[in-house]
Write a protein that holds these residues in place. Structure first.
Motif, PDB file in Angstrom:
ATOM      1  N   TYR A 163       1.091  -1.029  -0.102  1.00 22.78           N
ATOM      2  CA  TYR A 163       0.045  -0.092   0.192  1.00 22.78           C
ATOM      3  C   TYR A 163       0.937   1.492  -0.253  1.00 22.78           C
ATOM      4  O   TYR A 163       0.783   1.691   1.320  1.00 22.78           O
ATOM      5  N   ALA A 164       1.613   1.306  -1.180  1.00 20.41           N
ATOM      6  CA  ALA A 164       2.467   2.356  -0.782  1.00 20.41           C
ATOM      7  C   ALA A 164       1.963   3.602  -2.434  1.00 20.41           C
ATOM      8  O   ALA A 164       1.271   2.886  -3.766  1.00 20.41           O
ATOM      9  N   ALA A 165       2.391   4.463  -3.009  1.00 25.12           N
ATOM     10  CA  ALA A 165       1.892   5.460  -4.119  1.00 25.12           C
ATOM     11  C   ALA A 165       3.611   4.537  -4.965  1.00 25.12           C
ATOM     12  O   ALA A 165       3.988   5.418  -6.451  1.00 25.12           O
ATOM     13  N   ASP A 166       5.229   4.480  -4.493  1.00 26.91           N
ATOM     14  CA  ASP A 166       6.070   4.042  -5.355  1.00 26.91           C
ATOM     15  C   ASP A 166       5.715   2.395  -6.148  1.00 26.91           C
ATOM     16  O   ASP A 166       5.265   2.141  -5.798  1.00 26.91           O
ATOM     17  N   SER A 167       6.790   2.537  -7.080  1.00 28.59           N
ATOM     18  CA  SER A 167       6.596   1.301  -8.049  1.00 28.59           C
ATOM     19  C   SER A 167       6.955   0.376  -6.983  1.00 28.59           C
ATOM     20  O   SER A 167       8.471   0.401  -6.136  1.00 28.59           O
ATOM     21  N   VAL A 168       6.806  -0.818  -7.076  1.00 28.92           N
ATOM     22  CA  VAL A 168       7.010  -2.056  -6.648  1.00 28.92           C
ATOM     23  C   VAL A 168       8.509  -2.565  -7.207  1.00 28.92           C
ATOM     24  O   VAL A 168       8.433  -2.516  -8.555  1.00 28.92           O
ATOM     25  N   PRO A 169       9.513  -2.773  -6.371  1.00 30.97           N
ATOM     26  CA  PRO A 169      10.608  -3.755  -7.398  1.00 30.97           C
ATOM     27  C   PRO A 169       9.967  -4.617  -7.720  1.00 30.97           C
ATOM     28  O   PRO A 169       9.623  -5.608  -7.664  1.00 30.97           O
ATOM     29  N   GLU A 170      10.439  -4.899  -9.094  1.00 34.19           N
ATOM     30  CA  GLU A 170      10.685  -6.466 -10.047  1.00 34.19           C
ATOM     31  C   GLU A 170      10.772  -7.153  -9.144  1.00 34.19           C
ATOM     32  O   GLU A 170       9.586  -8.692  -9.535  1.00 34.19           O
ATOM     33  N   PHE A 171      11.561  -7.299  -8.577  1.00 36.00           N
ATOM     34  CA  PHE A 171      11.735  -8.947  -7.956  1.00 36.00           C
ATOM     35  C   PHE A 171      10.410  -9.381  -7.153  1.00 36.00           C
ATOM     36  O   PHE A 171      11.022 -10.695  -6.523  1.00 36.00           O
ATOM     37  N   VAL A 172      10.119  -8.104  -6.549  1.00 33.19           N
ATOM     38  CA  VAL A 172       8.689  -8.527  -5.567  1.00 33.19           C
ATOM     39  C   VAL A 172       7.697  -8.605  -6.050  1.00 33.19           C
ATOM     40  O   VAL A 172       6.216  -9.898  -5.826  1.00 33.19           O
ATOM     41  N   ARG A 173       7.271  -8.485  -7.339  1.00 34.50           N
ATOM     42  CA  ARG A 173       6.544  -8.398  -8.289  1.00 34.50           C
ATOM     43  C   ARG A 173       5.669  -9.919  -8.323  1.00 34.50           C
ATOM     44  O   ARG A 173       3.935  -9.700  -7.892  1.00 34.50           O
ATOM     45  N   GLY A 174       5.699 -10.879  -8.397  1.00 33.24           N
ATOM     46  CA  GLY A 174       5.829 -12.056  -7.964  1.00 33.24           C
ATOM     47  C   GLY A 174       4.773 -12.872  -7.084  1.00 33.24           C
ATOM     48  O   GLY A 174       4.719 -14.112  -7.387  1.00 33.24           O
ATOM     49  N   ASN A 175       5.611 -12.027  -5.919  1.00 34.74           N
ATOM     50  CA  ASN A 175       5.194 -13.078  -4.621  1.00 34.74           C
ATOM     51  C   ASN A 175       4.069 -11.350  -4.154  1.00 34.74           C
ATOM     52  O   ASN A 175       3.441 -11.875  -2.425  1.00 34.74           O
ATOM     53  N   LEU A 176       3.748 -10.636  -4.858  1.00 37.12           N
ATOM     54  CA  LEU A 176       2.545  -9.551  -3.838  1.00 37.12           C
ATOM     55  C   LEU A 176       0.910 -10.418  -4.609  1.00 37.12           C
ATOM     56  O   LEU A 176       0.608 -11.092  -5.512  1.00 37.12           O
ATOM     57  N   ASP A 177       0.353 -10.347  -3.083  1.00 33.86           N
ATOM     58  CA  ASP A 177      -0.699 -11.134  -3.835  1.00 33.86           C
ATOM     59  C   ASP A 177      -1.648  -9.680  -4.254  1.00 33.86           C
ATOM     60  O   ASP A 177      -2.812  -9.745  -4.894  1.00 33.86           O
ATOM     61  N   LEU A 178      -1.705  -8.750  -3.922  1.00 35.79           N
ATOM     62  CA  LEU A 178      -2.027  -7.172  -4.025  1.00 35.79           C
ATOM     63  C   LEU A 178      -0.981  -5.484  -3.959  1.00 35.79           C
ATOM     64  O   LEU A 178      -0.371  -5.757  -3.084  1.00 35.79           O
ATOM     65  N   ALA A 179      -1.175  -4.717  -4.859  1.00 34.72           N
ATOM     66  CA  ALA A 179      -0.524  -3.667  -4.541  1.00 34.72           C
ATOM     67  C   ALA A 179      -1.564  -2.555  -4.576  1.00 34.72           C
ATOM     68  O   ALA A 179      -2.390  -2.174  -5.709  1.00 34.72           O
ATOM     69  N   VAL A 180      -1.246  -2.158  -3.827  1.00 31.29           N
ATOM     70  CA  VAL A 180      -3.124  -0.249  -4.261  1.00 31.29           C
ATOM     71  C   VAL A 180      -1.926   0.565  -3.675  1.00 31.29           C
ATOM     72  O   VAL A 180      -1.585   1.083  -2.547  1.00 31.29           O
ATOM     73  N   HIS A 181      -2.400   1.873  -4.905  1.00 31.88           N
ATOM     74  CA  HIS A 181      -1.829   3.501  -4.830  1.00 31.88           C
ATOM     75  C   HIS A 181      -2.668   3.950  -3.519  1.00 31.88           C
ATOM     76  O   HIS A 181      -3.905   3.583  -3.437  1.00 31.88           O
ATOM     77  N   PRO A 182      -1.874   4.273  -2.400  1.00 32.47           N
ATOM     78  CA  PRO A 182      -2.894   5.077  -1.635  1.00 32.47           C
ATOM     79  C   PRO A 182      -3.983   6.671  -1.963  1.00 32.47           C
ATOM     80  O   PRO A 182      -5.225   6.779  -1.539  1.00 32.47           O
ATOM     81  N   ASP A 183      -3.968   6.940  -3.257  1.00 34.12           N
ATOM     82  CA  ASP A 183      -4.418   7.741  -4.048  1.00 34.12           C
ATOM     83  C   ASP A 183      -5.554   6.942  -4.376  1.00 34.12           C
ATOM     84  O   ASP A 183      -7.312   8.114  -5.159  1.00 34.12           O
ATOM     85  N   VAL A 184      -5.972   5.650  -5.217  1.00 34.40           N
ATOM     86  CA  VAL A 184      -6.565   5.486  -5.802  1.00 34.40           C
ATOM     87  C   VAL A 184      -7.878   4.853  -4.565  1.00 34.40           C
ATOM     88  O   VAL A 184      -9.294   4.877  -4.593  1.00 34.40           O
ATOM     89  N   LEU A 185      -7.804   4.036  -2.812  1.00 32.42           N
ATOM     90  CA  LEU A 185      -8.071   3.457  -2.467  1.00 32.42           C
ATOM     91  C   LEU A 185      -8.070   4.351  -0.634  1.00 32.42           C
ATOM     92  O   LEU A 185      -6.998   4.189  -0.552  1.00 32.42           O
ATOM     93  N   PRO A 186      -8.911   4.293  -0.340  1.00 29.88           N
ATOM     94  CA  PRO A 186      -8.723   4.958   1.208  1.00 29.88           C
ATOM     95  C   PRO A 186      -8.156   4.379   1.869  1.00 29.88           C
ATOM     96  O   PRO A 186      -8.849   2.969   1.806  1.00 29.88           O
ATOM     97  N   VAL A 187      -7.801   4.422   2.862  1.00 29.39           N
ATOM     98  CA  VAL A 187      -7.419   3.071   3.999  1.00 29.39           C
ATOM     99  C   VAL A 187      -8.740   2.234   4.130  1.00 29.39           C
ATOM    100  O   VAL A 187      -8.856   1.179   4.698  1.00 29.39           O
ATOM    101  N   GLU A 188      -9.608   3.195   4.484  1.00 28.34           N
ATOM    102  CA  GLU A 188     -10.957   2.239   4.764  1.00 28.34           C
ATOM    103  C   GLU A 188     -11.236   0.936   4.363  1.00 28.34           C
ATOM    104  O   GLU A 188     -11.670  -0.242   3.980  1.00 28.34           O
ATOM    105  N   ALA A 189     -11.243   1.181   2.746  1.00 30.10           N
ATOM    106  CA  ALA A 189     -11.707   0.723   1.648  1.00 30.10           C
ATOM    107  C   ALA A 189     -10.894  -0.488   1.730  1.00 30.10           C
ATOM    108  O   ALA A 189     -11.163  -2.029   1.542  1.00 30.10           O
ATOM    109  N   VAL A 190      -9.867  -0.585   1.703  1.00 29.30           N
ATOM    110  CA  VAL A 190      -8.349  -1.204   1.298  1.00 29.30           C
ATOM    111  C   VAL A 190      -8.639  -2.616   2.908  1.00 29.30           C
ATOM    112  O   VAL A 190      -8.818  -3.483   2.624  1.00 29.30           O
ATOM    113  N   ALA A 191      -9.059  -2.134   4.215  1.00 28.98           N
ATOM    114  CA  ALA A 191      -9.393  -2.807   5.636  1.00 28.98           C
ATOM    115  C   ALA A 191     -10.177  -3.456   5.250  1.00 28.98           C
ATOM    116  O   ALA A 191      -9.973  -4.561   5.327  1.00 28.98           O
ATOM    117  N   GLU A 192     -11.186  -2.855   3.960  1.00 32.32           N
ATOM    118  CA  GLU A 192     -12.377  -3.416   4.159  1.00 32.32           C
ATOM    119  C   GLU A 192     -12.309  -4.752   3.505  1.00 32.32           C
ATOM    120  O   GLU A 192     -12.403  -6.079   2.881  1.00 32.32           O
TER     121      GLU A 192
END
Length: 108
Positions: free
Chosen positions: A72-101
């Motif tokens: 949950y960050a505005a910066d890009s995720v390093p390539e070597f991590v992307r395959g290990n992620l279930d989800l990446a969210v930009h804070p400007d796209v979803l507020p914390v309440e929606a992400v928590a839900e």
């Protein structure tokens, strides 16, 4: 649900707390030892809010293969991590309440 947040909280911890999650906050370097101390081996979810600490994701997955991982960050995720992620969210796209839900659909 046990959640570990690595990096600045950004209000996400309080939103997850409000939904009944047990949240542990880990600021600073997220080494294997520090992740163990935070309870990564029994955690359900790891949320990284500082992509500078993205190496915590593969380290955490070595310690807990069933762990869900989220950035949950505005910066890009390093390539070597992307395959290990279930989800990446930009804070400007979803507020914390929606992400928590979305992260805790069965909690409350």
């Amino acid at each position: 649900m046990n959640v570990i947040i690595v990096g600045p909280d950004r209000g996400l911890g309080a939103a997850l707390d409000a939904r009944g999650a047990d949240v542990t906050r880990l600021e600073g370097a997220a080494s294997g030892d520090r992740l163990r101390e935070a309870g990564i081996e029994s955690a359900d979810l790891l949320v990284v809010t500082d992509v500078g600490e993205a190496t915590a994701i593969p380290v955490a997955l070595e310690l807990n293969e069933g762990l869900k991982t989220v950035v949950y960050a505005a910066d890009s995720v390093p390539e070597f991590v992307r395959g290990n992620l279930d989800l990446a969210v930009h804070p400007d796209v979803l507020p914390v309440e929606a992400v928590a839900e979305e992260l805790t659909p069965d909690v409350e």
